[in-house]
Design a protein around this motif. Structure first.
Motif, PDB file in Angstrom:
ATOM      1  N   ALA A 249       1.778  -5.556   6.888  1.00 43.90           N
ATOM      2  CA  ALA A 249       0.717  -4.966   7.709  1.00 43.90           C
ATOM      3  C   ALA A 249       1.264  -3.858   8.596  1.00 43.90           C
ATOM      4  O   ALA A 249       0.654  -2.786   8.726  1.00 43.90           O
ATOM      5  CB  ALA A 249       0.067  -6.059   8.558  1.00 43.90           C
ATOM      6  N   VAL A 250       2.423  -4.097   9.222  1.00 39.28           N
ATOM      7  CA  VAL A 250       3.027  -3.077  10.090  1.00 39.28           C
ATOM      8  C   VAL A 250       3.405  -1.838   9.267  1.00 39.28           C
ATOM      9  O   VAL A 250       3.135  -0.702   9.669  1.00 39.28           O
ATOM     10  CB  VAL A 250       4.269  -3.662  10.789  1.00 39.28           C
ATOM     11  CG1 VAL A 250       5.004  -2.575  11.567  1.00 39.28           C
ATOM     12  CG2 VAL A 250       3.868  -4.798  11.718  1.00 39.28           C
ATOM     13  N   TRP A 251       4.008  -2.072   8.110  1.00 39.58           N
ATOM     14  CA  TRP A 251       4.448  -0.964   7.250  1.00 39.58           C
ATOM     15  C   TRP A 251       3.256  -0.122   6.816  1.00 39.58           C
ATOM     16  O   TRP A 251       3.269   1.106   6.893  1.00 39.58           O
ATOM     17  CB  TRP A 251       5.195  -1.548   6.045  1.00 39.58           C
ATOM     18  CG  TRP A 251       5.930  -0.542   5.219  1.00 39.58           C
ATOM     19  CD1 TRP A 251       6.425   0.659   5.627  1.00 39.58           C
ATOM     20  CD2 TRP A 251       6.248  -0.666   3.831  1.00 39.58           C
ATOM     21  NE1 TRP A 251       7.046   1.288   4.587  1.00 39.58           N
ATOM     22  CE2 TRP A 251       6.962   0.512   3.471  1.00 39.58           C
ATOM     23  CE3 TRP A 251       6.045  -1.652   2.871  1.00 39.58           C
ATOM     24  CZ2 TRP A 251       7.441   0.723   2.190  1.00 39.58           C
ATOM     25  CZ3 TRP A 251       6.526  -1.436   1.587  1.00 39.58           C
ATOM     26  CH2 TRP A 251       7.214  -0.271   1.253  1.00 39.58           C
ATOM     27  N   LEU A 252       2.188  -0.798   6.355  1.00 43.95           N
ATOM     28  CA  LEU A 252       1.030  -0.058   5.852  1.00 43.95           C
ATOM     29  C   LEU A 252       0.247   0.622   6.976  1.00 43.95           C
ATOM     30  O   LEU A 252      -0.320   1.701   6.767  1.00 43.95           O
ATOM     31  CB  LEU A 252       0.115  -1.008   5.068  1.00 43.95           C
ATOM     32  CG  LEU A 252       0.693  -1.540   3.755  1.00 43.95           C
ATOM     33  CD1 LEU A 252      -0.334  -2.394   3.031  1.00 43.95           C
ATOM     34  CD2 LEU A 252       1.146  -0.389   2.852  1.00 43.95           C
ATOM     35  N   LEU A 253       0.219   0.022   8.159  1.00 43.86           N
ATOM     36  CA  LEU A 253      -0.472   0.669   9.278  1.00 43.86           C
ATOM     37  C   LEU A 253       0.229   1.974   9.649  1.00 43.86           C
ATOM     38  O   LEU A 253      -0.423   3.016   9.850  1.00 43.86           O
ATOM     39  CB  LEU A 253      -0.513  -0.268  10.483  1.00 43.86           C
ATOM     40  CG  LEU A 253      -1.118   0.340  11.762  1.00 43.86           C
ATOM     41  CD1 LEU A 253      -2.547   0.797  11.530  1.00 43.86           C
ATOM     42  CD2 LEU A 253      -1.055  -0.641  12.924  1.00 43.86           C
ATOM     43  N   LEU A 254       1.559   1.933   9.726  1.00 45.47           N
ATOM     44  CA  LEU A 254       2.305   3.160  10.024  1.00 45.47           C
ATOM     45  C   LEU A 254       2.107   4.194   8.912  1.00 45.47           C
ATOM     46  O   LEU A 254       1.951   5.391   9.185  1.00 45.47           O
ATOM     47  CB  LEU A 254       3.789   2.839  10.179  1.00 45.47           C
ATOM     48  CG  LEU A 254       4.159   2.018  11.417  1.00 45.47           C
ATOM     49  CD1 LEU A 254       5.615   1.560  11.344  1.00 45.47           C
ATOM     50  CD2 LEU A 254       3.927   2.817  12.689  1.00 45.47           C
ATOM     51  N   ALA A 255       2.125   3.724   7.664  1.00 44.85           N
ATOM     52  CA  ALA A 255       1.929   4.650   6.539  1.00 44.85           C
ATOM     53  C   ALA A 255       0.535   5.267   6.570  1.00 44.85           C
ATOM     54  O   ALA A 255       0.368   6.452   6.237  1.00 44.85           O
ATOM     55  CB  ALA A 255       2.156   3.922   5.218  1.00 44.85           C
ATOM     56  N   LEU A 256      -0.479   4.492   6.980  1.00 39.22           N
ATOM     57  CA  LEU A 256      -1.838   5.032   7.071  1.00 39.22           C
ATOM     58  C   LEU A 256      -1.907   6.146   8.108  1.00 39.22           C
ATOM     59  O   LEU A 256      -2.549   7.192   7.884  1.00 39.22           O
ATOM     60  CB  LEU A 256      -2.822   3.914   7.426  1.00 39.22           C
ATOM     61  CG  LEU A 256      -4.271   4.372   7.640  1.00 39.22           C
ATOM     62  CD1 LEU A 256      -4.840   4.980   6.366  1.00 39.22           C
ATOM     63  CD2 LEU A 256      -5.145   3.218   8.118  1.00 39.22           C
ATOM     64  N   ILE A 257      -1.249   5.941   9.237  1.00 39.10           N
ATOM     65  CA  ILE A 257      -1.220   6.997  10.266  1.00 39.10           C
ATOM     66  C   ILE A 257      -0.540   8.247   9.708  1.00 39.10           C
ATOM     67  O   ILE A 257      -0.998   9.378   9.919  1.00 39.10           O
ATOM     68  CB  ILE A 257      -0.494   6.486  11.524  1.00 39.10           C
ATOM     69  CG1 ILE A 257      -1.280   5.336  12.153  1.00 39.10           C
ATOM     70  CG2 ILE A 257      -0.307   7.615  12.531  1.00 39.10           C
ATOM     71  CD1 ILE A 257      -0.560   4.650  13.297  1.00 39.10           C
ATOM     72  N   GLY A 258       0.571   8.053   8.974  1.00 34.43           N
ATOM     73  CA  GLY A 258       1.253   9.191   8.351  1.00 34.43           C
ATOM     74  C   GLY A 258       0.382   9.877   7.307  1.00 34.43           C
ATOM     75  O   GLY A 258       0.393  11.113   7.203  1.00 34.43           O
ATOM     76  N   MET A 259      -0.374   9.097   6.542  1.00 37.24           N
ATOM     77  CA  MET A 259      -1.270   9.682   5.541  1.00 37.24           C
ATOM     78  C   MET A 259      -2.326  10.562   6.205  1.00 37.24           C
ATOM     79  O   MET A 259      -2.578  11.695   5.763  1.00 37.24           O
ATOM     80  CB  MET A 259      -1.967   8.573   4.752  1.00 37.24           C
ATOM     81  CG  MET A 259      -1.123   7.898   3.700  1.00 37.24           C
ATOM     82  SD  MET A 259      -0.774   8.939   2.260  1.00 37.24           S
ATOM     83  CE  MET A 259      -2.376   9.082   1.517  1.00 37.24           C
ATOM     84  N   LEU A 260      -2.942  10.047   7.264  1.00 36.22           N
ATOM     85  CA  LEU A 260      -3.976  10.826   7.961  1.00 36.22           C
ATOM     86  C   LEU A 260      -3.379  12.097   8.560  1.00 36.22           C
ATOM     87  O   LEU A 260      -4.002  13.168   8.525  1.00 36.22           O
ATOM     88  CB  LEU A 260      -4.620   9.960   9.051  1.00 36.22           C
ATOM     89  CG  LEU A 260      -5.406   8.751   8.540  1.00 36.22           C
ATOM     90  CD1 LEU A 260      -5.912   7.909   9.710  1.00 36.22           C
ATOM     91  CD2 LEU A 260      -6.575   9.189   7.671  1.00 36.22           C
ATOM     92  N   ASN A 261      -2.182  11.966   9.095  1.00 38.08           N
ATOM     93  CA  ASN A 261      -1.512  13.137   9.667  1.00 38.08           C
ATOM     94  C   ASN A 261      -1.224  14.188   8.582  1.00 38.08           C
ATOM     95  O   ASN A 261      -1.468  15.384   8.760  1.00 38.08           O
ATOM     96  CB  ASN A 261      -0.203  12.684  10.326  1.00 38.08           C
ATOM     97  CG  ASN A 261       0.282  13.677  11.362  1.00 38.08           C
ATOM     98  OD1 ASN A 261      -0.411  14.626  11.700  1.00 38.08           O
ATOM     99  ND2 ASN A 261       1.472  13.455  11.863  1.00 38.08           N
ATOM    100  N   GLY A 262      -0.689  13.730   7.448  1.00 37.39           N
ATOM    101  CA  GLY A 262      -0.373  14.650   6.355  1.00 37.39           C
ATOM    102  C   GLY A 262      -1.612  15.301   5.769  1.00 37.39           C
ATOM    103  O   GLY A 262      -1.632  16.518   5.517  1.00 37.39           O
TER     104      GLY A 262
END
Length: 398
Positions: A249-262
């Motif tokens: 959950a922590v890994w995917l939450l951080l990745a989601l923020i990175g996806m939105l940023n990208g």
């Protein structure tokens, strides 16, 4: 039959329990990030800030009107014509027409001008006698872009003057203006700059730097969060490692923020600044996914290794410039020593920039970026394994 139903019921309960743990960990991590203003600032606000701050100085795309000087030692109609050609050149701004070389050199040393064209005495006489003559140009080589514009501007001015002299001679021998022009340049060169048609500096540098911005904001934000958890004691690290669903959950939450940023960069920012765009947004998202997964895992690993929030900041400051050099933007990666190439291959930016710039700016297909995509997925699993190992180590030592 009853045993099969029992197994099915257990599997369903396990799935429900996994999802409940996953969603609970997701909410807890998001709640923690909202309270941690430092991590939230980097993960959410920093990208929006850099999206407009970084491209702004390069918004003109190309350097125009570079101040230069001309030393007219001939004082003839031909030398004055050359000065006029330089004055109308779009890249040059003739600030000084000097009679002595020393006056122009002093202006160059004071940086009042960035280049000097020296017209020696006898230019008109040599041209009339059909003798070749060399005109020296002094440029400031410590500023590459300015020097390039100075050399190009003077080269075009002198080339135009030479062409005019030769065409005039051919006309004097009886050729028509069209025949003289064709005899002067029988072969024409047509230059097309693919993928960056304006040859703008911002269109070249910003799409690649945007990938680094996405990585660094995500990496530093994730490392601050992991470093803070480990700094406050081993309870949080142990809580995270107790269930795979929590770490996921922590890994995917951080990745989601990175996806939105990208996607914010590749979609809105590139459109806003009118940078070249390939247009395949879905493929860009497909390549972006393993990139942000790798960056977030690398951030968690660094934070767990440092185990101190302040140490993460120091580490980020110390590694930002080397990361930029190892990304292949400022210098081709193939030209750096082999050990540095190996180091660069462990970082997400190396493969990420190549793949994302190819997709976003050059219109590459999935098959064309498949090697970089496979490399990013491999890195994501490797760095996630390193992150788990670092968290276990931090949980034991805290």
């Amino acid at each position: 039959m009853s045993k099969s139903l029992g197994n099915s019921r257990n599997n369903s309960q396990n799935k429900n329990h996994f999802m409940a743990e996953f969603l609970s960990s997701w909410r807890l991590t998001w709640r923690y990030l909202r309270r941690d203003s430092g991590a939230l600032l980097l993960l959410v606000a920093a990208g929006a800030f850099y999206a407009f701050f970084y491209p702004l100085p390069y918004s003109t795309e190309q350097i125009r009107r570079v101040p230069v000087a001309v030393v007219d030692g001939d004082q003839s109609s031909l030398s004055r014509q050359l000065v006029r050609f330089a004055q109308v050149s779009p890249g040059l701004d003739v600030k000084l027409v000097a009679a002595s070389q020393m006056q122009a050199q002093q202006a160059l040393w004071r940086r009042e001008v960035e280049g000097v064209l020296i017209i020696p005495p006898g230019l008109a006489r040599h041209a009339t006698q059909g003798q070749a003559m060399t005109l020296p140009v002094l440029g400031n080589g410590s500023y590459l872009l300015l020097n390039k514009m100075v050399l190009e501007g003077f080269a075009k001015s002198v080339g135009t003057l030479s062409a005019g002299i030769e065409i005039a001679k051919r006309q004097a021998r009886g050729a028509s203006p069209q025949q003289a022009a064709e005899q002067r340049a029988p072969v024409h060169l047509k230059i097309d700059a693919l993928f960056n048609e304006s040859e703008g500096y911002a269109s070249y540098i910003v799409p690649a730097v945007a990938v680094i911005i996405v990585q660094q904001t995500l990496l530093i934000g994730a490392s601050i969060m992991a470093g803070s958890w480990c700094q406050r004691g081993r309870a949080r690290a142990r809580w995270l490692l107790r269930r795979p669903s929590r770490a996921l959950a922590v890994w995917l939450l951080l990745a989601l923020i990175g996806m939105l940023n990208g996607l914010f960069f590749f979609g809105f920012v590139f459109w806003f600044w009118d940078y070249p765009r390939g247009g395949d947004f879905v493929l860009a998202a497909l390549v972006l996914l393993p990139f942000v997964l790798t960056s977030s895992a690398l951030g968690i690993a660094l934070g767990a290794w440092a185990r101190q929030r302040e140490a993460v900041f120091m580490l980020a400051v110390a590694t930002s410039i080397p990361l930029l050099f190892l990304s292949g933007i400022s210098w081709p990666l193939e030209a750096v020593p082999l050990p540095l190439q190996w180091l660069a291959s462990t970082l997400p930016t190396s493969a990420g920039i190549q793949a994302l710039v190819a997709v976003n700016q050059m219109g590459a297909s999935l098959a064309e970026v498949l090697p970089q995509l496979s490399h990013l997925w491999l890195l994501s699993f490797i760095w996630m394994g390193v992150a788990v190992w670092m968290l276990k180590r931090a949980a034991q030592k805290s």
